[in-house]
Design a protein around this motif. Structure first.
Motif, PDB file in Angstrom:
ATOM      1  N   ILE A 161     -33.208 -35.983 -25.335  1.00 17.62           N
ATOM      2  CA  ILE A 161     -34.663 -35.998 -25.176  1.00 17.62           C
ATOM      3  C   ILE A 161     -35.326 -36.882 -26.228  1.00 17.62           C
ATOM      4  O   ILE A 161     -36.169 -37.722 -25.907  1.00 17.62           O
ATOM      5  CB  ILE A 161     -35.218 -34.562 -25.195  1.00 17.62           C
ATOM      6  CG1 ILE A 161     -34.796 -33.867 -23.892  1.00 17.62           C
ATOM      7  CG2 ILE A 161     -36.730 -34.559 -25.373  1.00 17.62           C
ATOM      8  CD1 ILE A 161     -35.155 -32.395 -23.801  1.00 17.62           C
ATOM      9  N   TYR A 162     -34.929 -36.726 -27.482  1.00 12.98           N
ATOM     10  CA  TYR A 162     -35.566 -37.522 -28.524  1.00 12.98           C
ATOM     11  C   TYR A 162     -35.207 -38.998 -28.422  1.00 12.98           C
ATOM     12  O   TYR A 162     -36.041 -39.859 -28.694  1.00 12.98           O
ATOM     13  CB  TYR A 162     -35.255 -36.949 -29.905  1.00 12.98           C
ATOM     14  CG  TYR A 162     -36.107 -35.730 -30.186  1.00 12.98           C
ATOM     15  CD1 TYR A 162     -37.480 -35.857 -30.369  1.00 12.98           C
ATOM     16  CD2 TYR A 162     -35.570 -34.458 -30.230  1.00 12.98           C
ATOM     17  CE1 TYR A 162     -38.283 -34.753 -30.608  1.00 12.98           C
ATOM     18  CE2 TYR A 162     -36.354 -33.347 -30.462  1.00 12.98           C
ATOM     19  CZ  TYR A 162     -37.709 -33.500 -30.657  1.00 12.98           C
ATOM     20  OH  TYR A 162     -38.500 -32.411 -30.881  1.00 12.98           O
ATOM     21  N   SER A 163     -33.996 -39.323 -28.003  1.00 13.03           N
ATOM     22  CA  SER A 163     -33.654 -40.741 -27.862  1.00 13.03           C
ATOM     23  C   SER A 163     -34.455 -41.394 -26.739  1.00 13.03           C
ATOM     24  O   SER A 163     -34.875 -42.543 -26.855  1.00 13.03           O
ATOM     25  CB  SER A 163     -32.155 -40.923 -27.636  1.00 13.03           C
ATOM     26  OG  SER A 163     -31.757 -40.415 -26.388  1.00 13.03           O
ATOM     27  N   LYS A 164     -34.708 -40.663 -25.660  1.00 13.46           N
ATOM     28  CA  LYS A 164     -35.527 -41.208 -24.566  1.00 13.46           C
ATOM     29  C   LYS A 164     -36.980 -41.345 -24.997  1.00 13.46           C
ATOM     30  O   LYS A 164     -37.668 -42.289 -24.601  1.00 13.46           O
ATOM     31  CB  LYS A 164     -35.427 -40.344 -23.305  1.00 13.46           C
ATOM     32  CG  LYS A 164     -34.033 -40.235 -22.727  1.00 13.46           C
ATOM     33  CD  LYS A 164     -33.452 -41.569 -22.332  1.00 13.46           C
ATOM     34  CE  LYS A 164     -32.067 -41.387 -21.725  1.00 13.46           C
ATOM     35  NZ  LYS A 164     -31.413 -42.654 -21.454  1.00 13.46           N
ATOM     36  N   ASP A 194     -38.624 -44.589 -22.551  1.00 15.27           N
ATOM     37  CA  ASP A 194     -38.034 -44.854 -21.241  1.00 15.27           C
ATOM     38  C   ASP A 194     -38.752 -43.978 -20.208  1.00 15.27           C
ATOM     39  O   ASP A 194     -38.345 -42.855 -19.936  1.00 15.27           O
ATOM     40  CB  ASP A 194     -36.543 -44.542 -21.298  1.00 15.27           C
ATOM     41  CG  ASP A 194     -35.807 -44.951 -20.044  1.00 15.27           C
ATOM     42  OD1 ASP A 194     -36.445 -45.071 -18.968  1.00 15.27           O
ATOM     43  OD2 ASP A 194     -34.585 -45.154 -20.130  1.00 15.27           O
ATOM     44  N   ILE A 195     -39.828 -44.507 -19.619  1.00 19.39           N
ATOM     45  CA  ILE A 195     -40.737 -43.720 -18.780  1.00 19.39           C
ATOM     46  C   ILE A 195     -40.022 -43.058 -17.606  1.00 19.39           C
ATOM     47  O   ILE A 195     -40.241 -41.875 -17.329  1.00 19.39           O
ATOM     48  CB  ILE A 195     -41.915 -44.589 -18.277  1.00 19.39           C
ATOM     49  CG1 ILE A 195     -42.751 -45.086 -19.469  1.00 19.39           C
ATOM     50  CG2 ILE A 195     -42.776 -43.826 -17.297  1.00 19.39           C
ATOM     51  CD1 ILE A 195     -43.415 -43.988 -20.275  1.00 19.39           C
ATOM     52  N   ILE A 247     -36.887 -35.908 -17.319  1.00 20.69           N
ATOM     53  CA  ILE A 247     -36.843 -34.834 -18.314  1.00 20.69           C
ATOM     54  C   ILE A 247     -38.031 -33.907 -18.130  1.00 20.69           C
ATOM     55  O   ILE A 247     -37.887 -32.684 -18.145  1.00 20.69           O
ATOM     56  CB  ILE A 247     -36.817 -35.415 -19.744  1.00 20.69           C
ATOM     57  CG1 ILE A 247     -35.496 -36.148 -19.984  1.00 20.69           C
ATOM     58  CG2 ILE A 247     -37.045 -34.313 -20.785  1.00 20.69           C
ATOM     59  CD1 ILE A 247     -35.470 -36.999 -21.242  1.00 20.69           C
ATOM     60  N   ASN A 248     -39.196 -34.497 -17.944  1.00 22.27           N
ATOM     61  CA  ASN A 248     -40.419 -33.718 -17.746  1.00 22.27           C
ATOM     62  C   ASN A 248     -40.266 -32.766 -16.566  1.00 22.27           C
ATOM     63  O   ASN A 248     -40.586 -31.572 -16.658  1.00 22.27           O
ATOM     64  CB  ASN A 248     -41.608 -34.656 -17.541  1.00 22.27           C
ATOM     65  CG  ASN A 248     -42.923 -33.939 -17.432  1.00 22.27           C
ATOM     66  OD1 ASN A 248     -43.266 -33.107 -18.269  1.00 22.27           O
ATOM     67  ND2 ASN A 248     -43.670 -34.252 -16.392  1.00 22.27           N
ATOM     68  N   ILE A 287     -47.306 -40.786 -24.855  1.00 23.06           N
ATOM     69  CA  ILE A 287     -46.701 -41.998 -24.305  1.00 23.06           C
ATOM     70  C   ILE A 287     -47.347 -42.384 -22.976  1.00 23.06           C
ATOM     71  O   ILE A 287     -47.599 -43.558 -22.721  1.00 23.06           O
ATOM     72  CB  ILE A 287     -45.172 -41.816 -24.140  1.00 23.06           C
ATOM     73  CG1 ILE A 287     -44.512 -41.765 -25.513  1.00 23.06           C
ATOM     74  CG2 ILE A 287     -44.564 -42.929 -23.289  1.00 23.06           C
ATOM     75  CD1 ILE A 287     -43.054 -41.343 -25.501  1.00 23.06           C
ATOM     76  N   THR A 288     -47.609 -41.407 -22.126  1.00 24.54           N
ATOM     77  CA  THR A 288     -48.140 -41.717 -20.800  1.00 24.54           C
ATOM     78  C   THR A 288     -49.654 -41.895 -20.782  1.00 24.54           C
ATOM     79  O   THR A 288     -50.184 -42.520 -19.869  1.00 24.54           O
ATOM     80  CB  THR A 288     -47.741 -40.635 -19.772  1.00 24.54           C
ATOM     81  OG1 THR A 288     -48.180 -39.356 -20.228  1.00 24.54           O
ATOM     82  CG2 THR A 288     -46.234 -40.631 -19.559  1.00 24.54           C
TER      83      THR A 288
END
Length: 165
Positions: free
Chosen positions: A66-69, A74-75, A81-82, A111-112
């Motif tokens: 999760i943290y790496s994405k 990486d949308i 994940i969301n 981010i979004t």
């Protein structure tokens, strides 16, 4: 020790691996194989069983994934994940997962739907995105650019990592 040499395991193979301490998917870096949104749901399911021998390892892989994405923004992967973590059955709660879900949702929102953040919020995000079994040693502001972007340096026991906000 049994090594499956499986680079693309099925969910059943992952479950077999998780319940047997003498099985490896590959002889090294198996977490890299499992650090995929394709395996997120099965890994989460395994963490609900306190008797799973590799439960803590699964938790570590989930957090790292999760943290790496998030770090890579990486949308498409973040959307997967969301969907996974926000569709979990609310009857089965784990403190670590609820905390991770809350932190993920906050960062996913930023981010979004970008907006201005204050210095302390940026520092908190930089700290949060530097989680891992290697253990964080410290987070420092490296520099501030003319446009207001702040570069943070995270010192780890084995390496330094830089993030721009």
């Amino acid at each position: 020790m049994t090594v499956l040499n499986e680079l693309n395991p099925t969910n059943d193979q992952i479950k077999t691996w998780a319940y047997d301490e003498n099985i490896l998917l590959v002889d090294q870096d198996e977490e890299v194989i499992l650090e995929s949104t394709d395996f997120l749901n099965v890994l989460i399911d395994l963490t609900f069983d306190k008797n799973c021998p590799k439960r803590d390892y699964c938790i570590s892989i989930i957090k790292s994934l999760i943290y790496s994405k998030l770090v890579r923004r990486d949308i498409e992967e973040l959307k997967k994940i969301n969907k996974s973590i926000n569709s979990l059955n609310q009857n089965f709660k784990q403190k670590w997962l609820e905390e991770l879900k809350e932190k993920f949702n906050e960062k996913f929102e930023i981010i979004t739907k970008p907006n201005s953040l204050d210095y302390w919020k940026c520092r908190e995000i930089a700290f949060d995105l530097n989680i891992g079994s290697y253990g964080i040693k410290g987070i420092d502001e490296k520099r501030t650019f003319e446009n207001g972007v702040i570069e943070f340096k995270a010192a780890h026991s084995l390496f330094d990592q830089f993030f721009l906000y």
